[in-house]
Design an enzyme around this catalytic site. Structure first.
Site, PDB file in Angstrom:
ATOM      1  N   THR A   1       0.830  -1.305   0.029  1.00  0.00           N
ATOM      2  CA  THR A   1       0.087  -0.089  -0.011  1.00  0.00           C
ATOM      3  C   THR A   1       0.907   1.267   0.029  1.00  0.00           C
ATOM      4  O   THR A   1       1.716   1.326   0.710  1.00  0.00           O
ATOM      5  CB  THR A   1      -1.015  -0.014   1.304  1.00  0.00           C
ATOM      6  OG1 THR A   1      -0.195  -0.152   2.637  1.00  0.00           O
ATOM      7  CG2 THR A   1      -2.057  -0.976   1.199  1.00  0.00           C
TER       8      THR A   1
ATOM      9  N   THR B   1       3.237  -5.231 -10.367  1.00  0.00           N
ATOM     10  CA  THR B   1       1.885  -4.691 -10.459  1.00  0.00           C
ATOM     11  C   THR B   1       1.579  -4.588 -11.825  1.00  0.00           C
ATOM     12  O   THR B   1       2.065  -3.523 -12.448  1.00  0.00           O
ATOM     13  CB  THR B   1       1.320  -3.991  -9.368  1.00  0.00           C
ATOM     14  OG1 THR B   1       1.772  -4.333  -7.992  1.00  0.00           O
ATOM     15  CG2 THR B   1       0.081  -3.619  -9.414  1.00  0.00           C
TER      16      THR B   1
ATOM     17  N   ARG C   1     -10.820   7.754  -8.933  1.00  0.00           N
ATOM     18  CA  ARG C   1     -11.392   7.165  -7.427  1.00  0.00           C
ATOM     19  C   ARG C   1     -11.800   8.643  -7.169  1.00  0.00           C
ATOM     20  O   ARG C   1     -11.218   9.739  -6.737  1.00  0.00           O
ATOM     21  CB  ARG C   1     -10.062   7.136  -6.719  1.00  0.00           C
ATOM     22  CG  ARG C   1      -9.467   5.947  -7.012  1.00  0.00           C
ATOM     23  CD  ARG C   1      -7.990   5.521  -6.259  1.00  0.00           C
ATOM     24  NE  ARG C   1      -7.302   4.721  -6.934  1.00  0.00           N
ATOM     25  CZ  ARG C   1      -5.995   4.600  -6.898  1.00  0.00           C
ATOM     26  NH1 ARG C   1      -5.344   5.218  -6.143  1.00  0.00           N
ATOM     27  NH2 ARG C   1      -5.359   3.500  -7.738  1.00  0.00           N
TER      28      ARG C   1
ATOM     29  N   HIS D   1      -6.793  -4.958  -7.694  1.00  0.00           N
ATOM     30  CA  HIS D   1      -6.296  -3.601  -6.959  1.00  0.00           C
ATOM     31  C   HIS D   1      -7.283  -3.013  -5.879  1.00  0.00           C
ATOM     32  O   HIS D   1      -7.528  -1.720  -5.644  1.00  0.00           O
ATOM     33  CB  HIS D   1      -5.830  -2.665  -7.919  1.00  0.00           C
ATOM     34  CG  HIS D   1      -4.785  -1.847  -7.669  1.00  0.00           C
ATOM     35  ND1 HIS D   1      -3.469  -1.752  -8.080  1.00  0.00           N
ATOM     36  CD2 HIS D   1      -4.281  -0.801  -6.814  1.00  0.00           C
ATOM     37  CE1 HIS D   1      -2.641  -0.850  -7.651  1.00  0.00           C
ATOM     38  NE2 HIS D   1      -2.878  -0.391  -6.829  1.00  0.00           N
TER      39      HIS D   1
ATOM     40  N   ARG E   1      -9.519  -0.326  -6.959  1.00  0.00           N
ATOM     41  CA  ARG E   1      -9.203   1.016  -7.294  1.00  0.00           C
ATOM     42  C   ARG E   1      -9.033   1.264  -8.393  1.00  0.00           C
ATOM     43  O   ARG E   1      -8.586   2.651  -8.893  1.00  0.00           O
ATOM     44  CB  ARG E   1      -8.080   1.304  -6.209  1.00  0.00           C
ATOM     45  CG  ARG E   1      -8.233   1.031  -4.890  1.00  0.00           C
ATOM     46  CD  ARG E   1      -7.147   0.799  -4.080  1.00  0.00           C
ATOM     47  NE  ARG E   1      -6.497   2.137  -3.598  1.00  0.00           N
ATOM     48  CZ  ARG E   1      -6.635   2.999  -2.744  1.00  0.00           C
ATOM     49  NH1 ARG E   1      -7.689   2.977  -2.125  1.00  0.00           N
ATOM     50  NH2 ARG E   1      -5.944   4.126  -2.890  1.00  0.00           N
TER      51      ARG E   1
ATOM     52  N   GLY F   1      -7.782  -8.901  -2.308  1.00  0.00           N
ATOM     53  CA  GLY F   1      -9.299  -8.199  -2.576  1.00  0.00           C
ATOM     54  C   GLY F   1     -10.428  -8.799  -1.557  1.00  0.00           C
ATOM     55  O   GLY F   1     -11.155  -9.684  -1.745  1.00  0.00           O
ATOM     56  N   GLY F   2     -11.030  -7.776  -0.625  1.00  0.00           N
ATOM     57  CA  GLY F   2     -12.298  -7.837   0.059  1.00  0.00           C
ATOM     58  C   GLY F   2     -12.057  -9.162   1.284  1.00  0.00           C
ATOM     59  O   GLY F   2     -12.985  -9.694   1.912  1.00  0.00           O
ATOM     60  N   VAL F   3     -10.707  -9.512   1.515  1.00  0.00           N
ATOM     61  CA  VAL F   3     -10.546 -10.535   2.691  1.00  0.00           C
ATOM     62  C   VAL F   3     -10.781  -9.929   3.900  1.00  0.00           C
ATOM     63  O   VAL F   3      -9.621  -9.286   4.331  1.00  0.00           O
ATOM     64  CB  VAL F   3      -9.340 -11.301   2.380  1.00  0.00           C
ATOM     65  CG1 VAL F   3      -9.066 -12.149   3.580  1.00  0.00           C
ATOM     66  CG2 VAL F   3      -9.196 -12.083   1.017  1.00  0.00           C
ATOM     67  N   ARG F   4     -11.827 -10.144   4.660  1.00  0.00           N
ATOM     68  CA  ARG F   4     -12.114  -9.312   5.929  1.00  0.00           C
ATOM     69  C   ARG F   4     -12.376 -10.241   6.974  1.00  0.00           C
ATOM     70  O   ARG F   4     -12.520  -9.840   8.212  1.00  0.00           O
ATOM     71  CB  ARG F   4     -13.469  -8.599   5.697  1.00  0.00           C
ATOM     72  CG  ARG F   4     -13.392  -7.629   4.693  1.00  0.00           C
ATOM     73  CD  ARG F   4     -12.058  -6.572   4.840  1.00  0.00           C
ATOM     74  NE  ARG F   4     -12.055  -5.531   3.685  1.00  0.00           N
ATOM     75  CZ  ARG F   4     -11.125  -5.704   2.909  1.00  0.00           C
ATOM     76  NH1 ARG F   4      -9.974  -6.628   3.062  1.00  0.00           N
ATOM     77  NH2 ARG F   4     -11.034  -4.654   2.031  1.00  0.00           N
TER      78      ARG F   4
HETATM   79  C1  LIG Z   1      -4.273   2.984  -0.023  1.00  0.00           C
HETATM   80  C2  LIG Z   1      -3.996   1.944  -0.766  1.00  0.00           C
HETATM   81  C3  LIG Z   1      -2.612   2.081  -1.825  1.00  0.00           C
HETATM   82  C4  LIG Z   1      -2.361   0.985  -2.349  1.00  0.00           C
HETATM   83  N1  LIG Z   1      -1.132   1.015  -3.095  1.00  0.00           N
HETATM   84  C5  LIG Z   1      -0.792   0.007  -3.907  1.00  0.00           C
HETATM   85  C6  LIG Z   1       0.638  -0.058  -4.558  1.00  0.00           C
HETATM   86  O1  LIG Z   1       1.271   0.899  -4.250  1.00  0.00           O
HETATM   87  N2  LIG Z   1       0.807  -1.062  -5.152  1.00  0.00           N
HETATM   88  C7  LIG Z   1      -0.005  -2.282  -5.285  1.00  0.00           C
HETATM   89  O2  LIG Z   1       0.292  -3.014  -6.151  1.00  0.00           O
HETATM   90  N3  LIG Z   1      -1.135  -2.275  -4.987  1.00  0.00           N
HETATM   91  C8  LIG Z   1      -1.689  -1.048  -4.156  1.00  0.00           C
HETATM   92  N4  LIG Z   1      -2.881  -1.051  -3.420  1.00  0.00           N
HETATM   93  C9  LIG Z   1      -3.672  -2.344  -3.626  1.00  0.00           C
HETATM   94  C10 LIG Z   1      -3.368  -3.628  -2.479  1.00  0.00           C
HETATM   95  O3  LIG Z   1      -2.157  -4.088  -2.718  1.00  0.00           O
HETATM   96  C11 LIG Z   1      -4.634  -4.615  -2.884  1.00  0.00           C
HETATM   97  O4  LIG Z   1      -4.340  -4.963  -4.013  1.00  0.00           O
HETATM   98  C12 LIG Z   1      -6.138  -4.270  -2.781  1.00  0.00           C
HETATM   99  O5  LIG Z   1      -6.081  -3.018  -1.798  1.00  0.00           O
HETATM  100  C13 LIG Z   1      -6.669  -5.234  -2.165  1.00  0.00           C
HETATM  101  O6  LIG Z   1      -6.952  -5.593  -0.976  1.00  0.00           O
HETATM  102  P1  LIG Z   1      -7.921  -5.096   0.230  1.00  0.00           P
HETATM  103  O7  LIG Z   1      -9.345  -5.363  -0.337  1.00  0.00           O
HETATM  104  O8  LIG Z   1      -7.477  -6.072   1.429  1.00  0.00           O
HETATM  105  O9  LIG Z   1      -7.718  -3.855   0.453  1.00  0.00           O
HETATM  106  C14 LIG Z   1      -3.237  -0.154  -2.603  1.00  0.00           C
HETATM  107  C15 LIG Z   1      -4.414  -0.151  -1.852  1.00  0.00           C
HETATM  108  C16 LIG Z   1      -4.691   0.808  -1.119  1.00  0.00           C
HETATM  109  C17 LIG Z   1      -5.974   0.640  -0.061  1.00  0.00           C
END
Ligand SMILES: Cc1cc2nc3c(=O)[nH]c(=O)nc-3n(C[C@H](O)[C@H](O)[C@H](O)COP(=O)(O)O)c2cc1C
Length: 388
Positions: free
Chosen positions: A85, A162, A171, A282, A285, A314-317
């Site tokens: 992130t 990525t 967004r 992602h 996003r 993605g969405g693992v809560r």
């Molecule tokens: C604030 C934020 C920043 C992120 N930055 C990156 C990043 O720099 N590189 C990347 O590959 N994914 C990035 N992601 C995507 C996450 O690695 C992940 O694929 C995505 O958030 C899904 O997981 P989640 O549902 O647990 O958030 C970012 C996500 C968030 C929320």
């Protein structure tokens, strides 16, 4: 929040999110929480887990459960690791280092984002492991190579490329909130003061330091806003398999492709010497309307025929989400937003609490399903409703 209060009051990931929402200024909370456009993919990532129903077999004797998994010749204590992130340091001072320490203490891996507030080298100096490094393909291919070489020089365990960030996602929460990097925050009203002030006081000295540290050149005097613009301009929608081949030549360790949703692309990854895949969109996003991760997973798993590990984010809560992903063939899951919520609430302790919640939920799901080892989690654990 004290560790005791964390344990008592933050009893699941949704609660961690709720606390983070109270603490963070709205533009910062929304920066992490939001997705692209209608946020359809963001919502679907979470809701699509509901299609899969667990079918326990409880008389198999599962008095003790072993949650460990093997991933690229390392043993992780649980099948959950922290995904990349950008700007984690916006949620807590030295956010990336705090999260990486919590991951290492829990016996799992941490992936540093290209857009971290600390540098590749600063994280390496802490010695936390396993640690992975994530990069994009830039118009200046030399810069992608440079980041990979820097990570290699200081002993990162894996490189994550990525492939769904070739343009910046739309967004709209950020547009509505006028979110900028660094954030410009409106004066707080009195009601907001009590809950937001601790973050403001904690972060005020940091905000000046927040930057995309890996991009800053010695003597680079340009402000962060300009740097953020430069990073966006560096992205390259013309990227192709040739770029994967080039990284394969540069990087000696495991090379992981993140954001594969198509089984065709997964199959092709095998031919290009990729060692692992993260099924991801992602977190909704980037391309709104993209298939949810858990719905994309089975076809990707089938197409790689067990030749390389497939991960999912993605969405693992919930722990049950992790178990469902594993039953559909994932080796492990990555979490992103939940660790940012943990950071916002209590820094390293907050991320430790997040990982502990996953660990205990997975353990309970396994116990209630009659599963002793991760390897016991198979397709027979699920009954899946037809896709709609
Ligand atoms: C604030 C934020 C920043 C992120 N930055 C990156 C990043 O720099 N590189 C990347 O590959 N994914 C990035 N992601 C995507 C996450 O690695 C992940 O694929 C995505 O958030 C899904 O997981 P989640 O549902 O647990 O958030 C970012 C996500 C968030 C929320």
């Amino acid at each position: 929040m004290t560790p005791e209060a964390l344990r008592r009051r933050v009893y699941n990931i949704a609660e961690m999110r709720r606390h983070a929402r109270r603490i963070l200024p709205k533009p910062v909370f929304d920066f992490a929480d939001g997705g692209a456009e209608e946020e359809w993919t963001l919502r679907r990532n979470e809701s699509a887990f509901d299609r899969h129903h667990l079918v326990p077999q409880t008389l198999r004797g599962a008095a003790e459960r072993d949650l460990s998994v093997e991933l690229f010749d390392k043993t992780l204590a649980l099948p959950v690791m922290i995904g990349p992130t950008g700007l984690s340091g916006l949620f807590w001072p030295n956010g990336e280092i705090c999260a990486a320490r919590a991951a290492a203490a829990a016996g799992t891996a941490f992936c540093l984002s290209h857009a971290s507030v600390c540098t590749i080298e600063e994280l390496a100096e802490t010695g936390v492991a396993p640690r992975w490094m994530q990069v994009f393909i830039y118009k200046d291919r030399g810069f992608t190579r440079e980041l990979a070489e820097r990570a290699q020089a200081v002993g990162y365990d894996a490189l994550v490329l990525t492939i769904d960030n070739q343009l910046t996602g739309n967004r709209e929460r950020d547009v509505r909130n006028g979110f900028t990097i660094p954030p410009r925050l409106a004066p707080l009203d009195v009601a907001a003061m009590a809950t937001k002030l601790p973050w403001l006081l904690r972060m005020r000295p940091e905000l000046k330091r927040i930057t995309f540290a890996n991009y800053v050149r010695p003597g680079d005097a340009s402000g962060l806003t300009r740097l953020a613009g430069r990073v966006a301009e560096m992205l390259d929608p013309a990227m192709s398999w040739r770029d994967v081949d080039e990284l394969r030549r540069v990087w000696n360790g495991p090379l992981i492709l993140k954001s594969v949703l198509s089984p065709v692309e997964a199959r092709e990854a095998l031919q290009h010497g990729v060692d692992g895949i993260v099924v991801s969109n992602h977190g909704g996003r980037q391309l709104d309307g993209a298939v949810s991760s858990i719905e994309a997973l089975p076809d990707v798993v089938e197409s790689v025929e067990g030749r390389i590990p497939v991960l999912l984010d993605g969405g693992v809560r919930r722990g049950a989400d992790v178990v469902k992903a594993l039953a559909l063939g994932a080796r492990a899951c990555l979490i992103a937003r939940p660790q940012l919520w943990g950071l916002a609430v209590a820094g390293e302790q907050g991320v430790a609490r997040v990982l502990e919640i996953y660990r205990s939920e997975i353990d309970r799901v396994m116990g209630l399903s009659g599963l002793r080892r991760i390897a016991d989690i198979g397709a027979d654990l699920l009954r899946s409703a037809p896709r709609r």
